[in-house]
Scaffold this motif. Structure first.
Motif, mmCIF file in Angstrom:
data_model
loop_
_atom_site.group_PDB
_atom_site.id
_atom_site.type_symbol
_atom_site.label_atom_id
_atom_site.label_comp_id
_atom_site.label_asym_id
_atom_site.label_seq_id
_atom_site.Cartn_x
_atom_site.Cartn_y
_atom_site.Cartn_z
ATOM 1 N N ALA A 172 -9.002 -11.453 0.987
ATOM 2 C CA ALA A 172 -10.112 -11.990 1.620
ATOM 3 C C ALA A 172 -9.958 -12.668 2.937
ATOM 4 O O ALA A 172 -10.456 -12.572 3.963
ATOM 5 N N ASP A 173 -8.793 -13.406 3.135
ATOM 6 C CA ASP A 173 -8.464 -14.129 4.262
ATOM 7 C C ASP A 173 -8.060 -13.017 5.261
ATOM 8 O O ASP A 173 -8.774 -13.222 6.434
ATOM 9 N N VAL A 174 -7.434 -11.653 4.865
ATOM 10 C CA VAL A 174 -7.457 -10.924 5.987
ATOM 11 C C VAL A 174 -8.700 -9.959 6.527
ATOM 12 O O VAL A 174 -8.895 -9.889 7.773
ATOM 13 N N LEU A 175 -9.541 -9.848 5.632
ATOM 14 C CA LEU A 175 -10.860 -9.507 5.855
ATOM 15 C C LEU A 175 -11.685 -10.218 6.786
ATOM 16 O O LEU A 175 -12.349 -9.777 7.867
ATOM 17 N N GLU A 220 -10.551 -12.597 8.697
ATOM 18 C CA GLU A 220 -9.865 -12.577 10.124
ATOM 19 C C GLU A 220 -10.394 -11.302 10.928
ATOM 20 O O GLU A 220 -10.740 -11.304 12.018
ATOM 21 N N LEU A 221 -10.362 -10.213 10.137
ATOM 22 C CA LEU A 221 -10.858 -8.963 11.099
ATOM 23 C C LEU A 221 -12.295 -9.153 11.265
ATOM 24 O O LEU A 221 -12.692 -8.474 12.187
ATOM 25 N N PRO A 227 -16.965 -2.760 4.806
ATOM 26 C CA PRO A 227 -15.528 -2.263 4.357
ATOM 27 C C PRO A 227 -14.716 -2.413 5.743
ATOM 28 O O PRO A 227 -15.169 -1.867 6.504
ATOM 29 N N LEU A 228 -13.517 -2.994 5.607
ATOM 30 C CA LEU A 228 -12.582 -3.032 6.691
ATOM 31 C C LEU A 228 -11.135 -2.431 6.584
ATOM 32 O O LEU A 228 -10.597 -2.345 7.599
ATOM 33 N N VAL A 229 -11.160 -1.883 5.480
ATOM 34 C CA VAL A 229 -9.953 -1.119 5.414
ATOM 35 C C VAL A 229 -10.239 0.313 4.484
ATOM 36 O O VAL A 229 -11.320 0.380 3.996
ATOM 37 N N PRO A 230 -9.137 1.121 4.567
ATOM 38 C CA PRO A 230 -9.549 2.457 4.131
ATOM 39 C C PRO A 230 -9.845 2.527 2.651
ATOM 40 O O PRO A 230 -10.712 3.372 2.179
ATOM 41 N N SER A 231 -9.414 1.470 1.777
ATOM 42 C CA SER A 231 -9.981 1.363 0.403
ATOM 43 C C SER A 231 -11.267 1.310 0.181
ATOM 44 O O SER A 231 -11.705 1.450 -0.797
#
Length: 167
Positions: free
Chosen positions: A150-153, A155-156, A40-44
């Motif tokens: 998914a694109d943002v994840l 890239e992270l 997981p790369l975001v708080p959610s």
């Protein structure tokens, strides 16, 4: 989409748009190990593999449940206990298993679409009548939205961007 699809009938255009977004999501999962797919790369708590699981459940619901077909949607009881159940990847769930789940959902959805006309109606989970046309448009929107996530994840994770492999 190719120009041939761009001049095709409405159903073919909608199916091609959905498939293009599905492939964008799958491409974002390519070449990553299990740990990174689950990360997981975001708080959610959203992960790339969680997106695939969610989309599989949603396709099962909108195409399967709505049109009275057998499906593998995450059950309402599971969602009542854990509202994020269709996003959560449990330790016992394998990457191959989640990807197979998404493949089965896509195949089942495609079978429903092949069997029905755009004007055929089903009943959504709240009891409202919806047409196959509406469900296809909704699923193009839903899948595109999550392809963007998914694109943002991705890239992270490793810097990969874009909606498809470079030609």
């Amino acid at each position: 989409m190719t120009s041939v699809v761009g001049t095709a009938g409405e159903k073919r255009i909608l199916v091609a748009a959905l498939e293009e977004q599905r492939q964008a999501v799958l491409w974002k999962l390519e070449d990553l190990d299990d740990e990174r797919l689950r990360q997981p790369l975001v708080p959610s708590g959203t992960s790339l593999l969680g997106i695939a699981k969610h989309l599989a459940s949603v396709e099962n619901g909108w195409f399967g449940r709505t049109f009275g077909r057998a499906n593998e949607e995450v059950p309402d009881e599971s969602l009542a206990e854990d509202p994020h159940a269709e996003w959560r990847i449990h330790p016992w769930e394998t990457t191959a298993g989640v990807l197979a789940y998404y493949a089965r959902a896509r195949a089942a959805s495609d079978a429903v679409v092949a069997d029905l006309k755009l004007t055929d109606r089903g009943t959504d989970r709240h009891g409202a009548a919806v047409s196959l046309r509406w469900v296809l448009v909704h699923m193009v929107q839903e899948t595109a939205r999550h392809a963007g996530h998914a694109d943002v994840l991705r890239e992270l994770l490793d810097g990969r961007t874009g909606e498809r492999p470079a030609s």
